[in-house]
Design an enzyme around this catalytic site. Structure first.
Site, mmCIF file in Angstrom:
data_model
loop_
_atom_site.group_PDB
_atom_site.id
_atom_site.type_symbol
_atom_site.label_atom_id
_atom_site.label_comp_id
_atom_site.label_asym_id
_atom_site.label_seq_id
_atom_site.Cartn_x
_atom_site.Cartn_y
_atom_site.Cartn_z
ATOM 1 N N ASN A 188 2.855 7.713 4.241
ATOM 2 C CA ASN A 188 3.462 6.343 4.303
ATOM 3 C C ASN A 188 4.903 6.155 4.779
ATOM 4 O O ASN A 188 5.242 5.557 5.839
ATOM 5 C CB ASN A 188 3.205 5.956 3.045
ATOM 6 C CG ASN A 188 2.912 4.404 2.947
ATOM 7 O OD1 ASN A 188 3.954 3.569 3.777
ATOM 8 N ND2 ASN A 188 2.139 3.708 1.989
ATOM 9 N N ASP A 189 5.645 6.597 3.951
ATOM 10 C CA ASP A 189 7.232 6.197 4.225
ATOM 11 C C ASP A 189 7.731 7.117 5.418
ATOM 12 O O ASP A 189 8.856 6.474 5.997
ATOM 13 C CB ASP A 189 8.076 6.497 2.845
ATOM 14 C CG ASP A 189 7.573 5.999 1.749
ATOM 15 O OD1 ASP A 189 7.258 4.577 1.793
ATOM 16 O OD2 ASP A 189 7.514 6.422 0.349
ATOM 17 N N VAL A 190 7.143 8.254 5.598
ATOM 18 C CA VAL A 190 7.770 9.086 6.718
ATOM 19 C C VAL A 190 7.004 8.647 8.076
ATOM 20 O O VAL A 190 7.660 9.197 8.997
ATOM 21 C CB VAL A 190 7.418 10.479 6.681
ATOM 22 C CG1 VAL A 190 7.908 11.144 5.413
ATOM 23 C CG2 VAL A 190 5.654 10.689 6.528
ATOM 24 N N VAL A 191 6.285 7.375 8.165
ATOM 25 C CA VAL A 191 5.786 6.979 9.561
ATOM 26 C C VAL A 191 6.155 5.648 9.479
ATOM 27 O O VAL A 191 5.506 4.587 10.327
ATOM 28 C CB VAL A 191 4.473 7.202 9.627
ATOM 29 C CG1 VAL A 191 4.039 8.829 9.699
ATOM 30 C CG2 VAL A 191 3.436 6.506 8.465
ATOM 31 N N ALA A 238 8.304 4.681 -1.692
ATOM 32 C CA ALA A 238 9.342 4.087 -1.718
ATOM 33 C C ALA A 238 9.201 2.448 -1.895
ATOM 34 O O ALA A 238 10.342 1.696 -2.227
ATOM 35 C CB ALA A 238 10.029 4.214 -0.491
#
Length: 474
Positions: free
Chosen positions: A403-406, A443
């Site tokens: 999620n957060d890393v994309v 996050a």
């Protein structure tokens, strides 16, 4: 070796410790690559075995029975925990281990101040030993309490205790309060250092403030930054051990602690560069979301959803596919099903690669370990910086539980994750995203990627969805 203790000279002890140190260095070298990680672990085990046996030999005339009894009890607990812990719980386990190292440093320091002669230290304590105990104590205390907070955040205890919330806990004047506590803590440490007799009041107050500071520097750190916290606390635990090693005059503890501390600091620096964070801010606990930052709300946005069969059709008809694994894949234990899917796509002539973000999962290297466990070939696994330039030419990007890393919000000023490098999945021609629901990531931010026209959501458990894709590919 223990039987030889009574005749072991200082030179022999030094040589054995040197051998253990070389093995530790080889272990770090081996752990730097998935191909050599197993060998690195074996080197580390051998080095630690030598260090423990030599240390036992040095105290052969003391209460070795109590030491061995404690080792057996600790080893039994460790073996029990290791057999029960799941791969998804490894970050929490690492944080817990760091806390124990920090507390061990504090307890050893307290014992050394109480009875210096038992540790071979002059009584009263020389100034140099006081300084070493002061540093080892406050670093160990910060490591312990900070690691406890990190454990709570990683274990999802924020539902029960606000202090462990994965969202940053911030309040006005927070950094000034941390600075004030740090200065007062150092002041009490100086008082302990300058006192001709053991100043227990100053020592206890210094230690208590250090415990408090460890909590305060970790609570403002958001969930997306927890992998950096893990490596940072790893570094702290090493320096705490090294500091106590100086006080005890134990060369092995100094060397091992320094190796852990320096390697953890280097890893933290590398990860800070990957996340566009300030290394100094990491050390001071001053990173994460800014005060007042809030997650974007999805509002009336709509998403396109499809089935596993739809995803299988898109994957089978693509020329190039990039898979981005995340924590959802780890939770579902879907790595073996993913390997089977990759093999089927390769048989159909599809080029498949994996894109790994430096902080994917909950600790450094989390995704690499999962893929290695499933025997995914190393040449199919690419780091973010090596594959981002090609994402615009990829036919299908398959996001599994990430999620957060994309999240493209990383490119928007004012976003809590602004400046954090991400895998540019949004540039692929077609994007498939597998998630259990539309819930925000660790996050706490909504992800615009899910609402793009060329994005199709496939809801469900990652393992079940991938298994259904495999069936459709057959």
């Amino acid at each position: 070796m223990i039987e030889e203790a009574r005749t072991m000279t200082a030179n022999q002890v030094t040589l054995w410790y040197l051998a253990a140190s070389v093995l530790f260095i080889l272990a770090l070298k081996g752990l730097s690559s998935p191909e050599t990680a197993r060998r690195g672990n074996l080197y580390g085990i051998a080095g630690m075995a030598i260090a423990v046996l030599v240390t036992l030999a040095l105290v052969a005339r003391g209460r070795v029975d109590l030491i061995v009894l404690a080792m057996i009890a600790g080893g039994a607990v460790g073996a029990f925990v290791a057999r029960r812990v799941q791969m998804t719980q490894m970050p929490e386990l690492v944080a817990a281990m760091h806390s124990l190292v920090g507390m061990a440093a504090v307890l050893i320091a307290i014992a050394a101040v109480h009875n210096p002669s038992a540790f071979g230290v002059p009584d009263p304590l020389p100034a140099g030993n006081k300084l070493e105990l002061f540093i080892g104590t406050f670093v160990g205390a910060i490591t312990f309490s900070g690691s406890v907070i990190a454990f709570g955040k990683l274990a999802g205890l924020g539902r029960r205790f606000r202090l462990f919330s994965s969202a940053p806990i911030v309040f006005p004047g927070q950094h000034w309060l941390n600075l004030a506590i740090a200065l007062v803590m150092i002041g009490f440490g100086v008082a302990f250092f300058l006192s001709p007799e053991p100043n227990w009041t100053a020592f206890i107050l210094m230690t208590g403030l250090a415990f408090m500071l460890g909590v305060l520097i970790i609570i403002p750190i958001g969930g997306a930054d927890m992998p950096v916290v893990i490596s940072m606390l790893n570094s702290y635990s090493g320096w705490a051990a090294a500091g106590i090693g100086f006080s005890l005059g134990n060369a092995m503890l100094i060397i091992a602690g320094s190796l852990v501390g320096s390697s953890g600091a280097i890893l933290s620096y590398i990860m800070c560069r990957a996340m566009n964070r300030s290394f100094v801010s990491v050390i001071l606990g001053g990173f994460g979301a800014e005060e007042g930052a809030a997650a974007a709300a999805p509002g009336g946005k709509t998403v396109k959803s499809g089935s596993a069969e739809d995803a299988a059709f898109l994957l089978a008809n693509a020329e190039s596919v990039v898979i981005v694994p995340g924590y959802g894949l780890a939770v579902a234990r879907a790595q073996h099903a993913v390997k089977e899917m990759v093999d089927l796509l390769a048989q159909k002539g599809v080029q498949v690669r994996f894109a790994i973000h430096p902080v994917a999962g909950r600790m450094p290297g989390h995704m690499n370990v999962l893929l290695a466990e499933a025997e995914v070939p190393y040449d199919m696994v690419f780091e973010m910086e090596d594959i981002n330039g090609e994402m615009g030419t990829v036919d299908v990007a398959l996001v599994l539980g990430a999620n957060d890393v994309v999240n493209p919000l990383a490119y928007e000023k004012g976003s809590p994750i602004y400046g954090m490098p991400i895998i540019d999945v949004h540039k692929a021609r077609t994007v498939l995203v597998n998630k259990r629901s539309m819930a925000a990531g660790y996050a706490g931010l909504d992800n615009p990627l899910f609402y793009m026209d060329r994005t199709m959501m496939v809801f469900g458990d990652a393992k079940k969805v991938v298994e259904d894709i495999v069936k459709a590919l057959h």
